[in-house]
Design a protein around this motif. Structure first.
Motif, PDB file in Angstrom:
ATOM      1  N   ILE A 180      28.347 -36.182  23.103  1.00  0.00           N
ATOM      2  CA  ILE A 180      28.750 -35.799  21.757  1.00  0.00           C
ATOM      3  C   ILE A 180      29.683 -36.875  21.221  1.00  0.00           C
ATOM      4  CG2 ILE A 180      29.929 -34.098  20.332  1.00  0.00           C
ATOM      5  CD1 ILE A 180      29.179 -31.985  22.360  1.00  0.00           C
ATOM      6  N   ARG A 195      23.843 -40.522  22.098  1.00  0.00           N
ATOM      7  CA  ARG A 195      23.041 -39.316  21.883  1.00  0.00           C
ATOM      8  C   ARG A 195      21.852 -39.256  22.826  1.00  0.00           C
ATOM      9  NH1 ARG A 195      23.792 -40.171  15.393  1.00  0.00           N
ATOM     10  NH2 ARG A 195      25.665 -38.865  15.162  1.00  0.00           N
ATOM     11  N   GLU A 254      15.485 -38.265  26.537  1.00  0.00           N
ATOM     12  CA  GLU A 254      16.654 -38.411  27.396  1.00  0.00           C
ATOM     13  C   GLU A 254      16.260 -38.824  28.811  1.00  0.00           C
ATOM     14  OE1 GLU A 254      18.231 -34.561  26.639  1.00  0.00           O
ATOM     15  OE2 GLU A 254      19.121 -35.158  24.721  1.00  0.00           O
ATOM     16  N   ARG A 258      24.147 -31.345  25.339  1.00  0.00           N
ATOM     17  CA  ARG A 258      23.586 -30.654  24.198  1.00  0.00           C
ATOM     18  C   ARG A 258      23.848 -29.160  24.243  1.00  0.00           C
ATOM     19  NH1 ARG A 258      23.124 -34.319  20.337  1.00  0.00           N
ATOM     20  NH2 ARG A 258      21.873 -36.078  20.997  1.00  0.00           N
ATOM     21  N   ASP A 274      13.343 -33.856  23.011  1.00  0.00           N
ATOM     22  CA  ASP A 274      14.649 -34.397  23.384  1.00  0.00           C
ATOM     23  C   ASP A 274      14.678 -34.740  24.865  1.00  0.00           C
ATOM     24  OD1 ASP A 274      15.668 -34.166  20.847  1.00  0.00           O
ATOM     25  OD2 ASP A 274      16.492 -32.163  21.185  1.00  0.00           O
ATOM     26  N   ASP A 286      27.329 -34.961  14.984  1.00  0.00           N
ATOM     27  CA  ASP A 286      27.325 -34.014  16.092  1.00  0.00           C
ATOM     28  C   ASP A 286      28.424 -32.979  15.909  1.00  0.00           C
ATOM     29  OD1 ASP A 286      25.383 -35.283  18.399  1.00  0.00           O
ATOM     30  OD2 ASP A 286      26.310 -36.799  17.128  1.00  0.00           O
TER      31      ASP A 286
END
Length: 735
Positions: A233, A228, A28, A85, A24, A300
């Motif tokens: 969210i 995302r 990101e 997150r 992730d 989410d």
């Protein structure tokens, strides 16, 4: 971006993208690098080094970022802690008493580093259900990408993602046995979907073309993927209980209640059907929709639904309200056990006479504590947390609504916005868990939103708003300029200093209203401050005219000054008519309708942000055929003006756009002036009802018209403003 440096904004962005697994983080981090390239270009973007260190937030548990380096050609080092997150799929328990008042110090500084944290709660929320109709309506992916970049750079970590839901509902309704014709008859047109989604409207200005569903599904996938990737969210929609009337054909025994009308519409377009909470179809419909939605888009785990938005429930019995609320929540968790319900708290504010303590308690208590996240939607003006004991323990987000209908007009209560979040956080047993912005329409009053985004990162209010707005002007234009900064201080003490009932956020200026002899022209500020700010900005043009933001503000303040002049000339018109003075009436009415408004239209036409043609072109570009293009354009025209077939919510979404001023507002004012003159000449009383009928014909002619308007600016802003200023500024002091 004018109100926040790139490095600080990048630090905030890293807070969103720091959570999750190593995979992730890599995804990101790539999203951040791509944003930097879009924002700055490849070369300047290479000057930044970004990294993540979760331990940065270990002590306080708050989002934190550090900025360092950048001197003498060195790269700027940006370090972020955890972010979106870390809020996680699991619902957080409601904060304990005192939670929001017992926070770590907001900042630590030490050269060459700066550091900041999310001192006003976990969430920084954005959007109103209505924003999707008033502002996002015709956006393509390029425009959505720009908006999500802005959200990321300002630290937004919770936002609605409601595109494409009608395509999912279509699948559900077909599975339940409705025909395509029945579904088409149920959905509103694109410009009114927000109110279809909340159960206020159906049918009006529809149906939705098949291409609409396909395009919106495509957009929603891209929107969700990008949100995302930044660790935001997305809030997906859920079933609130409203169903098409056609469901009663398929299920004749279904228990439904027909709600009352809404917004001056009759039941042909309003009076939705609400499933009884105990009916077996309620969990079936709700679970079918959410299962199909999450299969298509993922989740989410936060969902929005509003059962009684601006609609009085069929019963005030707490048992009924609790059952209706519980039914919505149960349908959510039957599909997603981790579901959290995001509820707009507008219903409690909008009808306080209905929502007494017992009724509020029934709703808030029907969902387990911590599984209902309430938006105190209009907290800068009429906070609900105060009279509901902080929503009786349910977590809430302090929101600034500010704008209704996407109106133009300089407006705001910066002092209430500044102090509101801190006051809410220190409220006894506060359950505030974040701040938010929930405007019905965007694209106006950027200073208000710049302050609000900053407050999501401050423990205390801005100590000196005068100094803050001075600094805002310098950042906005890229250079300090005494006249421009003085202009902003005048705006701060005038248009941005409303209080009480004045702060309803809707533009009631005579300029944008159907004329009558009873129009209200009083304002909460001294108009001379606006005129002086206008003069000061114009004086700054030799230095600042190359700044696009300055030129925009010059147009916007000129627009506001003309709005004030319209009120003053209208007062002369009304006074002359009541005194039966034909010459002054003809003079003032002629200036207003034949000189002032056309001059305003020319100024607006010089800036791309104030073009009716741009709005209508966006609508046409969303179409796949000329028939669709005409349909979408008519949706747009209706929303800006009549709102319904009979002017049901007349001029609610008013905007001051080139083309709209010339061909909609000005003709009404010409008709009004001519009707008053005719009344005096013929010695017959002015008949408002007859004038309204005649005005409606003009309004309808505009809505049904096909004239194409320029989608590119025309004329030089500074020259046009100077001409208008030289003609009317000397007159401003004579009223």
């Amino acid at each position: 971006m004018e109100a926040m440096g790139v490095t600080a904004a990048l630090g905030i962005l890293l807070l969103l993208t720091a959570g999750g697994s190593t995979g992730d983080e890599a995804r990101e981090a790539a999203a951040v690098r791509e944003l930097l390239v879009r924002l700055l270009g490849p070369g300047p973007a290479a000057a930044f080094s970004v990294s993540v260190e979760r331990s940065l937030a270990a002590e306080s548990g708050l989002d934190t970022y550090r900025l360092s380096g950048g001197g003498a050609g060195a790269r700027v080092q940006v370090l972020g802690s955890t972010g979106g997150r870390k809020l996680g799929p699991k619902p957080r328990p409601a904060p304990a008493p005192g939670y929001c008042g017992e926070r770590d110090p907001p900042y630590r500084t030490g050269a060459p580093c700066t550091q900041s944290r999310d001192e006003n709660g976990l969430y920084r929320y954005y959007q109103n259900v209505c924003t999707h109709s008033y502002s996002f309506l015709w956006w393509d992916w390029a425009r959505w990408e720009q908006e999500i970049d802005w959200m990321a750079l300002n630290g937004i970590n919770l936002a609605l993602a409601w595109s494409g839901q009608e395509a999912i509902w279509q699948r559900v309704y077909l599975a339940l046995g409705l025909t395509q014709t029945e579904i088409d008859e149920y959905f509103t047109g694109p410009a009114f979907l927000a109110w279809g989604r909340m159960g206020n409207l159906h049918t009006w200005s529809g149906p939705l073309p098949p291409s609409w569903h396909l395009k919106q599904l495509y957009l929603q996938h891209r929107i969700l993927d990008r949100m995302r990737s930044f660790g935001m969210i997305p809030v997906l929609p859920a079933f609130a209980g409203h169903v098409p009337k056609a469901l009663t054909r398929v299920f004749p025994q279904v228990n439904v209640t027909q709600m009352g009308s809404w917004g001056h519409f009759n039941c042909s377009y309003s009076c939705s059907f609400l499933l009884a909470p105990e009916d077996p179809l309620f969990p079936l419909v709700g679970s079918l929709f959410l299962r199909e939605l999450t299969k298509e888009f993922g989740t989410d785990h936060i969902y929005g639904a509003d059962t009684f938005n601006e609609m009085q429930p069929p019963s005030s019995e707490p048992s009924y309200l609790a059952a209706a609320t519980a039914a919505v929540y149960q349908a959510m968790i039957s599909v997603d056990p981790d579901a959290v319900w995001l509820l707009q708290g507008w219903l409690f504010q909008h009808q306080p006479e209905f929502w007494g303590p017992a009724q509020v308690a029934a709703v808030l208590g029907a969902v387990p504590c911590g599984r209902l996240l309430v938006l105190d939607l209009f907290a800068e003006s009429q906070p609900v947390y105060v009279r509901t004991a902080s929503f009786q323990g349910q977590p809430f987000i302090w929101c600034m609504l500010h704008n209704f209908g996407g109106n133009h007009g300089l407006f705001g209560d910066l002092e209430s916005v500044n102090r509101g979040p801190t006051t809410a956080r220190r409220f006894p047993n506060s359950t505030m868990v974040g701040t938010g912005m929930a405007p019905e329409g965007i694209g106006q009053n950027e200073v208000v939103y710049a302050l609000m985004t900053e407050l999501g990162w401050r423990k205390d209010p801005v100590a000196d708003l005068g100094a803050w707005v001075t600094s805002f002007a310098a950042r906005r234009y890229g250079v300090s300029h005494g006249d421009a900064e003085a202009a902003w201080r005048l705006l701060l003490r005038s248009v941005y200093n409303c209080s009480g009932e004045e702060c309803r956020g809707h533009n009631h200026s005579p300029l944008v209203r159907r004329p009558s002899l009873q129009m209200v022209t009083t304002v909460w500020y001294n108009r001379s401050d606006v005129f002086e700010a206008w003069r000061l900005l114009l004086a700054a043009t030799p230095t600042l005219a190359s700044s696009p933001t300055f030129r925009y503000d010059l147009v916007d303040v000129t627009r506001q000054a003309v709005q004030e002049l319209v009120s003053l000339y209208y007062e002369e018109v009304r006074t002359a008519y009541l005194k039966k003075e034909l010459v002054p009436l003809t003079r003032a009415g002629g200036i207003l309708a034949y000189e002032l408004l056309p001059a305003l239209d020319q100024v607006l036409a010089s800036d791309r942000h104030f073009l009716l043609g741009s709005w209508l072109e966006q609508a046409r570009l969303a179409a796949v055929s000329e028939t669709e293009a005409h349909f979408y354009e008519q949706n747009s025209r209706y929303q800006l003006t009549l709102w319904g077939p009979e002017g049901n919510i007349l001029d609610y979404a008013n905007k001051q756009l080139a083309g709209l001023v010339a061909d909609y507002y000005a003709p009404r004012w010409r008709l009004f002036s001519e009707t008053l003159v005719e009344s005096l000449v013929q010695r017959v009383p002015f008949q408002q009802h007859q004038f309204d009928r005649n005005a409606f014909q003009l309004e309808q002619t505009f809505v049904l018209g096909t004239r194409r308007y320029p989608s590119q600016p025309e004329g030089d802003t500074v020259d046009l403003v100077k001409k208008l200023f030289l003609k009317y500024y000397p007159r401003a002091g004579s009223f």
